[in-house]
Design a protein around this motif. Structure first.
Motif, mmCIF file in Angstrom:
data_model
loop_
_atom_site.group_PDB
_atom_site.id
_atom_site.type_symbol
_atom_site.label_atom_id
_atom_site.label_comp_id
_atom_site.label_asym_id
_atom_site.label_seq_id
_atom_site.Cartn_x
_atom_site.Cartn_y
_atom_site.Cartn_z
ATOM 1 N N ILE A 1 0.839 -1.208 0.000
ATOM 2 C CA ILE A 1 0.000 0.000 0.000
ATOM 3 C C ILE A 1 0.869 1.252 0.000
ATOM 4 O O ILE A 1 0.648 2.192 -0.785
ATOM 5 C CB ILE A 1 -0.949 0.003 1.212
ATOM 6 N N ASN A 2 1.873 1.286 0.871
ATOM 7 C CA ASN A 2 2.726 2.470 0.962
ATOM 8 C C ASN A 2 3.570 2.672 -0.289
ATOM 9 O O ASN A 2 3.889 3.806 -0.646
ATOM 10 C CB ASN A 2 3.641 2.355 2.190
ATOM 11 N N THR A 3 3.933 1.588 -0.961
ATOM 12 C CA THR A 3 4.721 1.731 -2.189
ATOM 13 C C THR A 3 3.889 2.347 -3.305
ATOM 14 O O THR A 3 4.322 3.308 -3.965
ATOM 15 C CB THR A 3 5.259 0.355 -2.640
ATOM 16 N N VAL A 4 2.706 1.808 -3.516
ATOM 17 C CA VAL A 4 1.826 2.346 -4.565
ATOM 18 C C VAL A 4 1.450 3.787 -4.254
ATOM 19 O O VAL A 4 1.555 4.682 -5.109
ATOM 20 C CB VAL A 4 0.566 1.468 -4.708
ATOM 21 N N PHE A 5 1.016 4.011 -3.027
ATOM 22 C CA PHE A 5 0.624 5.362 -2.627
ATOM 23 C C PHE A 5 1.829 6.307 -2.651
ATOM 24 O O PHE A 5 1.714 7.461 -3.091
ATOM 25 C CB PHE A 5 0.015 5.318 -1.225
ATOM 26 N N GLY A 6 2.987 5.822 -2.191
ATOM 27 C CA GLY A 6 4.170 6.673 -2.104
ATOM 28 C C GLY A 6 4.654 7.145 -3.461
ATOM 29 O O GLY A 6 5.011 8.319 -3.631
ATOM 30 N N ILE A 7 4.663 6.245 -4.445
ATOM 31 C CA ILE A 7 5.079 6.650 -5.793
ATOM 32 C C ILE A 7 4.100 7.660 -6.370
ATOM 33 O O ILE A 7 4.499 8.669 -6.967
ATOM 34 C CB ILE A 7 5.193 5.414 -6.710
ATOM 35 N N GLY A 8 2.808 7.399 -6.189
ATOM 36 C CA GLY A 8 1.801 8.318 -6.707
ATOM 37 C C GLY A 8 1.895 9.701 -6.096
ATOM 38 O O GLY A 8 1.851 10.718 -6.803
ATOM 39 N N VAL A 9 2.039 9.761 -4.785
ATOM 40 C CA VAL A 9 2.138 11.053 -4.107
ATOM 41 C C VAL A 9 3.432 11.763 -4.484
ATOM 42 O O VAL A 9 3.457 12.993 -4.648
ATOM 43 C CB VAL A 9 2.041 10.867 -2.581
ATOM 44 N N SER A 10 4.522 11.018 -4.626
ATOM 45 C CA SER A 10 5.791 11.631 -5.022
ATOM 46 C C SER A 10 5.666 12.302 -6.382
ATOM 47 O O SER A 10 6.134 13.441 -6.582
ATOM 48 C CB SER A 10 6.891 10.566 -5.061
ATOM 49 N N LEU A 11 5.042 11.614 -7.340
ATOM 50 C CA LEU A 11 4.823 12.214 -8.659
ATOM 51 C C LEU A 11 3.930 13.439 -8.564
ATOM 52 O O LEU A 11 4.151 14.447 -9.248
ATOM 53 C CB LEU A 11 4.202 11.174 -9.591
ATOM 54 N N LEU A 12 2.933 13.360 -7.714
ATOM 55 C CA LEU A 12 2.024 14.489 -7.545
ATOM 56 C C LEU A 12 2.750 15.710 -6.985
ATOM 57 O O LEU A 12 2.552 16.837 -7.458
ATOM 58 C CB LEU A 12 0.870 14.082 -6.623
ATOM 59 N N LEU A 13 3.607 15.491 -6.004
ATOM 60 C CA LEU A 13 4.310 16.600 -5.363
ATOM 61 C C LEU A 13 5.362 17.238 -6.274
ATOM 62 O O LEU A 13 5.553 18.456 -6.255
ATOM 63 C CB LEU A 13 4.992 16.114 -4.078
ATOM 64 N N VAL A 14 6.037 16.415 -7.071
ATOM 65 C CA VAL A 14 7.156 16.915 -7.874
ATOM 66 C C VAL A 14 6.718 17.375 -9.257
ATOM 67 O O VAL A 14 7.220 18.378 -9.774
ATOM 68 C CB VAL A 14 8.247 15.832 -7.992
ATOM 69 N N ARG A 15 5.800 16.676 -9.877
ATOM 70 C CA ARG A 15 5.450 16.947 -11.268
ATOM 71 C C ARG A 15 4.236 17.852 -11.441
ATOM 72 O O ARG A 15 3.915 18.235 -12.561
ATOM 73 C CB ARG A 15 5.177 15.628 -11.998
ATOM 74 N N HIS A 16 3.569 18.215 -10.362
ATOM 75 C CA HIS A 16 2.346 19.022 -10.485
ATOM 76 C C HIS A 16 2.366 20.175 -9.485
ATOM 77 O O HIS A 16 2.977 20.081 -8.424
ATOM 78 C CB HIS A 16 1.101 18.159 -10.260
ATOM 79 N N ARG A 17 1.695 21.227 -9.842
ATOM 80 C CA ARG A 17 1.505 22.372 -8.965
ATOM 81 C C ARG A 17 0.011 22.547 -8.730
ATOM 82 O O ARG A 17 -0.765 22.612 -9.682
ATOM 83 C CB ARG A 17 2.090 23.650 -9.590
ATOM 84 N N PHE A 18 -0.394 22.626 -7.472
ATOM 85 C CA PHE A 18 -1.811 22.727 -7.152
ATOM 86 C C PHE A 18 -1.967 23.393 -5.786
ATOM 87 O O PHE A 18 -1.045 23.358 -4.956
ATOM 88 C CB PHE A 18 -2.464 21.340 -7.149
ATOM 89 N N PRO A 19 -3.115 24.012 -5.525
ATOM 90 C CA PRO A 19 -3.348 24.634 -4.215
ATOM 91 C C PRO A 19 -3.291 23.588 -3.100
ATOM 92 O O PRO A 19 -3.841 22.495 -3.234
ATOM 93 C CB PRO A 19 -4.757 25.215 -4.351
ATOM 94 N N GLY A 20 -2.624 23.915 -2.015
ATOM 95 C CA GLY A 20 -2.528 22.998 -0.884
ATOM 96 C C GLY A 20 -1.396 21.994 -0.991
ATOM 97 O O GLY A 20 -1.295 21.072 -0.180
#
Length: 260
Positions: free
Chosen positions: A60-79
């Motif tokens: 669970i943490n691996t799947v979620f961790g990769i997804g969140v990492s991509l979200l934090l680094v590759r995207h800009r969004f409020p919050g």
């Protein structure tokens, strides 16, 4: 030279000496303690449950961790900054508090969602789902904090070039992004596994510490020690420490050396 001595002494007193005492006590009578521990049905059941909970939590943490990492680094969004702060929350909050929070939310009697879930046939607290939730929470940041710096370092030029040539999102991830971050993911997985195997506080609260049902290896160590079965407690603790160290050693061996 003096600084090196200070560092070595510090690490020796903080890590090597306590772990060495566990190993020494585990083998005080040879391998008999390990054989006895592995012959105890309570210990064997606890070890097997620990492995099951740890593996599910790591996935669970691996799947979620990769997804969140991509979200934090590759995207800009409020919050975005708030999400980054929340990810580090497990590092600052006591696991006991986490376990209590899960009980208050998912408890079968007074929990917010517990009675509804149990009416539908799903028990969270004092069962495997609650133990997995608690373990996932305490190991949450480990994959993310390994992957995020690597994603920032490699940049996104190759990914953009692949999209320009017509590659889909999944193709870009599988052929460019994942190979570039694979060792960061491996290290995050190993750290998550070691952390999950050794979790105590949160799991003790949500599991109820029911023998042969929800008792993990760390809880067995506590019980055996309190019941003056200290040899079994030391042997079980040694097995947990050995598994964690073995994971780190294997990764260090198979990791490609710099320049190779």
């Amino acid at each position: 030279m003096v600084k090196r001595v200070i560092v070595v002494v510090y690490l020796g007193l903080l890590v090597l000496w306590p772990v060495g005492l566990v190993v020494a006590n585990s083998f005080a009578d040879g391998a008999d303690a390990l054989v006895a521990a592995l012959s105890d049905p309570v210990v064997v059941n606890a070890l097997w449950l620990t492995v099951q909970v740890a593996v599910v939590s790591v996935v669970i943490n691996t799947v979620f961790g990769i997804g969140v990492s991509l979200l934090l680094v590759r995207h800009r969004f409020p919050g975005r900054w708030l999400l980054s702060v929340l990810i580090d929350l497990p590092l600052s909050v006591s696991p006991v508090v986490v376990g209590l929070a899960i009980v208050l939310v998912y408890g079968g009697v007074d929990g917010w969602f517990g009675p509804t879930l149990e009416a539908g046939g799903l028990q969270v607290v004092f069962a495997a789902p609650g133990m997995v939730m608690a373990t996932v929470f305490v190991a949450l940041p480990l994959v993310i904090r390994e992957v995020v710096p690597v994603l920032r370092e490699i940049g996104d030029e190759q990914e953009q070039a692949a999209r320009t040539l017509g590659a889909t999102g999944w193709q870009v991830f599988a052929r460019i992004t994942l190979p570039a971050i694979r060792w960061a993911v491996v290290y995050g997985v190993v750290l998550s596994l070691a952390r999950s195997l050794g979790e105590f506080g949160a799991v003790k609260i949500v599991s109820g510490n029911l023998i042969n049902r929800t008792q993990t290896a760390t809880l067995v160590v506590e019980q055996k020690y309190q019941d003056f079965e200290q040899t079994t407690a030391y042997a079980t603790a040694f097995l947990l420490a050995f598994a964690a160290v073995l994971c780190l050693v294997v990764v260090s061996v198979i990791r490609p050396k710099e320049g190779s």
